[in-house]
Scaffold this active site. Structure first.
Site, PDB file in Angstrom:
ATOM      1  CE  LYS A 116      -4.426  -1.388   1.381  1.00 29.26           C
ATOM      2  NZ  LYS A 116      -5.718  -1.857   1.906  1.00 29.26           N
ATOM      3  CE  LYS A 208      -6.841  -7.424  -1.634  1.00 31.76           C
ATOM      4  NZ  LYS A 208      -7.361  -7.160  -0.750  1.00 31.76           N
ATOM      5  CE  LYS A 211     -13.204  -2.179   0.829  1.00 30.93           C
ATOM      6  NZ  LYS A 211     -13.053  -1.974   2.060  1.00 30.93           N
TER       7      LYS A 211
HETATM    8  N1  AQP Z   1     -10.102 -10.111  -2.918  1.00 35.48           N
HETATM    9  C1  AQP Z   1     -11.347 -10.211  -1.465  1.00 35.48           C
HETATM   10  N2  AQP Z   1     -11.003 -11.502  -1.712  1.00 35.48           N
HETATM   11  C2  AQP Z   1     -11.670 -12.647  -0.689  1.00 35.48           C
HETATM   12  N3  AQP Z   1     -11.988 -11.642   0.812  1.00 35.48           N
HETATM   13  C3  AQP Z   1     -11.808 -10.467   0.069  1.00 35.48           C
HETATM   14  N4  AQP Z   1     -11.333  -9.244   1.656  1.00 35.48           N
HETATM   15  C4  AQP Z   1     -11.216  -8.288   1.074  1.00 35.48           C
HETATM   16  N5  AQP Z   1     -10.194  -8.513  -0.597  1.00 35.48           N
HETATM   17  C5  AQP Z   1     -10.940  -9.818  -0.310  1.00 35.48           C
HETATM   18  C6  AQP Z   1     -11.452  -9.935   2.674  1.00 35.48           C
HETATM   19  O1  AQP Z   1     -12.948  -8.084   3.181  1.00 35.48           O
HETATM   20  C7  AQP Z   1     -12.329  -8.040   4.608  1.00 35.48           C
HETATM   21  C8  AQP Z   1     -13.002  -6.278   4.929  1.00 35.48           C
HETATM   22  O2  AQP Z   1     -11.712  -6.278   3.473  1.00 35.48           O
HETATM   23  P1  AQP Z   1     -11.292  -4.257   4.001  1.00 35.48           P
HETATM   24  O3  AQP Z   1     -12.133  -3.651   4.020  1.00 35.48           O
HETATM   25  O4  AQP Z   1     -10.476  -4.302   5.558  1.00 35.48           O
HETATM   26  O5  AQP Z   1      -9.775  -3.947   3.355  1.00 35.48           O
HETATM   27  P2  AQP Z   1      -9.410  -4.335   2.028  1.00 35.48           P
HETATM   28  O6  AQP Z   1      -8.436  -6.241   2.298  1.00 35.48           O
HETATM   29  O7  AQP Z   1      -8.258  -3.386   1.639  1.00 35.48           O
HETATM   30  O8  AQP Z   1     -10.042  -4.283   0.645  1.00 35.48           O
HETATM   31  P3  AQP Z   1      -9.274  -4.238  -0.648  1.00 35.48           P
HETATM   32  O9  AQP Z   1     -10.611  -4.681  -1.230  1.00 35.48           O
HETATM   33  O10 AQP Z   1      -8.529  -4.840  -0.468  1.00 35.48           O
HETATM   34  O11 AQP Z   1      -8.980  -2.919  -1.069  1.00 35.48           O
HETATM   35  P4  AQP Z   1      -7.807  -2.712  -1.470  1.00 35.48           P
HETATM   36  O12 AQP Z   1      -7.943  -1.465  -2.616  1.00 35.48           O
HETATM   37  O13 AQP Z   1      -7.436  -0.673  -0.347  1.00 35.48           O
HETATM   38  O14 AQP Z   1      -6.365  -3.153  -1.182  1.00 35.48           O
HETATM   39  C9  AQP Z   1     -11.081  -8.159   5.076  1.00 35.48           C
HETATM   40  O15 AQP Z   1     -11.522 -10.150   5.932  1.00 35.48           O
HETATM   41  C10 AQP Z   1     -10.736  -8.994   3.272  1.00 35.48           C
HETATM   42  O16 AQP Z   1      -9.634 -10.011   3.778  1.00 35.48           O
END
Ligand code: AQP
Length: 354
Positions: A116, A208, A211
């Protein structure tokens, strides 16, 4: 509080674009956990969200949107405790204590910070670096025994276990002296698994679903309507081969593996069972079946989210009620932690009471 055998905690960041990965990897499993003999706490982790810049007005909307997603997916706020992190001050307070337990070397190994922060590490917030320590505090403020998360959170969960164990070791004498036996914090069990532990981008099966992906076609948003869902699945990257009849045949085929995993998770079956039905089929057959299943599963959630977000007063009331209930538990943990660490606090210490 009723005596449950398990205490489940998990959170989702209100950072916008809640997607199918968040749903299948986390929220859908939160709903399933309600049926176990467990007290469940589901948190909108807004303190985590501000580790990267958030527009204040948008953030308020995103907090309500994640709460609406929890409720629309089937979390019952009378059975589970649904709340937002910033309303329970003990999260930040315990994070400070854990900052003094965790070691710099442990945090330096966290891959999510490296990803990040990217190349501009000097410019990343200290909060982003300290994120896993706050996450440990989120979990251990409730002395949670089980944490359902996606696979990307595995390393952070390991750090939570390390912090719990080091606290228990550092303060072993004081923990015993205050009547908590040999260990105060549990060594939390991560619940990672199922066919959608890591949902991948629809545009690149090696990345992955995220968001922050600049391409909206890479993810299915929980707010997408039926047409958008069907179109994104139709356009999802695949290879020219038909689906194999054995799971081993998905190796080296990340996009096919991803779509089969999504189908399995939505249908509540295994990859093997999906291939029993679709082995040998072309994507021109499989994709419409997947689109139908995704629309049937997700459209009612999107509809209910729209209904709930139209009434922010109701959502705020759910969060206020959940936060008050969460704080009762977290305050007990913090009182005990203060006694164990050796702080003098207002009110009788547990030792003085005995
Ligand atoms: N791609 C994924 N597959 C399965 N589980 C996922 N999670 C996130 N992406 C996937 C799970 O969702 C929960 C909440 O995630 P979060 O909101 O805490 O943040 P994150 O992991 O930062 O979400 P993103 O989409 O990956 O955001 P960015 O783009 O900022 O990196 C967690 O249990 C996570 O494991």
């Amino acid at each position: 509080m009723a005596a449950f055998t398990e205490l489940v905690f998990s959170g989702v960041q209100p950072t916008g674009n809640l997607h199918l990965g968040n749903y299948l990897g986390a929220v859908k499993r939160f709903v399933e956990m309600q049926d176990r003999d467990a007290q469940c706490l589901y948190c909108v982790v807004d303190l985590h969200a501000i580790t990267v810049w958030q527009d204040p007005e948008a953030l308020r909307g995103q907090i309500r949107e994640v709460t609406a997603a929890f409720l629309a997916a089937g979390i019952d706020p009378r059975r589970a405790i649904v709340f937002n992190q910033s309303q329970v001050p003990q999260h930040a307070e315990l994070a400070w204590v854990f900052n003094c337990v965790a070691r710099l070397g442990w945090l330096n190994r966290m891959t999510q910070f490296k990803e990040k922060a990217g190349k501009d590490r000097e410019n990343a917030s200290i909060g982003l670096y300290d994120y896993p320590v706050l996450m440990a505090a989120d979990i251990l403020a409730y002395r949670a025994t089980h944490v359902p998360v996606g696979e990307d959170q595995k390393q952070h969960l390991e750090l939570t276990r390390d912090i719990a164990q080091k606290f228990n070791t550092d303060f072993v004498g004081s923990i015993a002296a205050h009547g908590h036996g040999e260990a105060f914090f549990p060594v939390t069990e991560p619940l990672i698994g199922g066919p959608a532990a890591r949902v991948m981008s629809l545009r690149d099966g090696t990345k992955k679903m995220s968001k922050s992906d600049p391409s909206d076609n890479a993810r299915i948003n929980l707010t997408d309507d039926a047409d958008a869902i069907a179109q994104k699945i139709r356009r999802a990257k695949t290879d020219p081969e038909p689906l194999p009849s054995e799971v081993a045949g998905l190796r080296e085929r990340p996009e096919a593996d991803n779509l089969v995993g999504i189908y399995a998770a939505l249908a509540g079956i295994t990859r093997e069972e999906v291939l029993r039905d679709f082995g040998g089929a072309q994507f021109s057959t499989f994709k419409p079946a997947l689109a139908d299943l995704a629309v049937t599963s997700l459209a009612p959630i999107a509809l209910e989210m729209r209904r709930l977000t139209a009434d922010p007063g109701h959502i705020d009331a759910v969060l206020a009620d959940g936060s008050a209930r969460a704080e009762v538990i977290a305050a007990q943990t913090l009182d005990a932690v203060k006694d164990i660490v050796g702080f003098v606090r207002r009110g009788p210490s547990l030792q003085a009471v005995r």
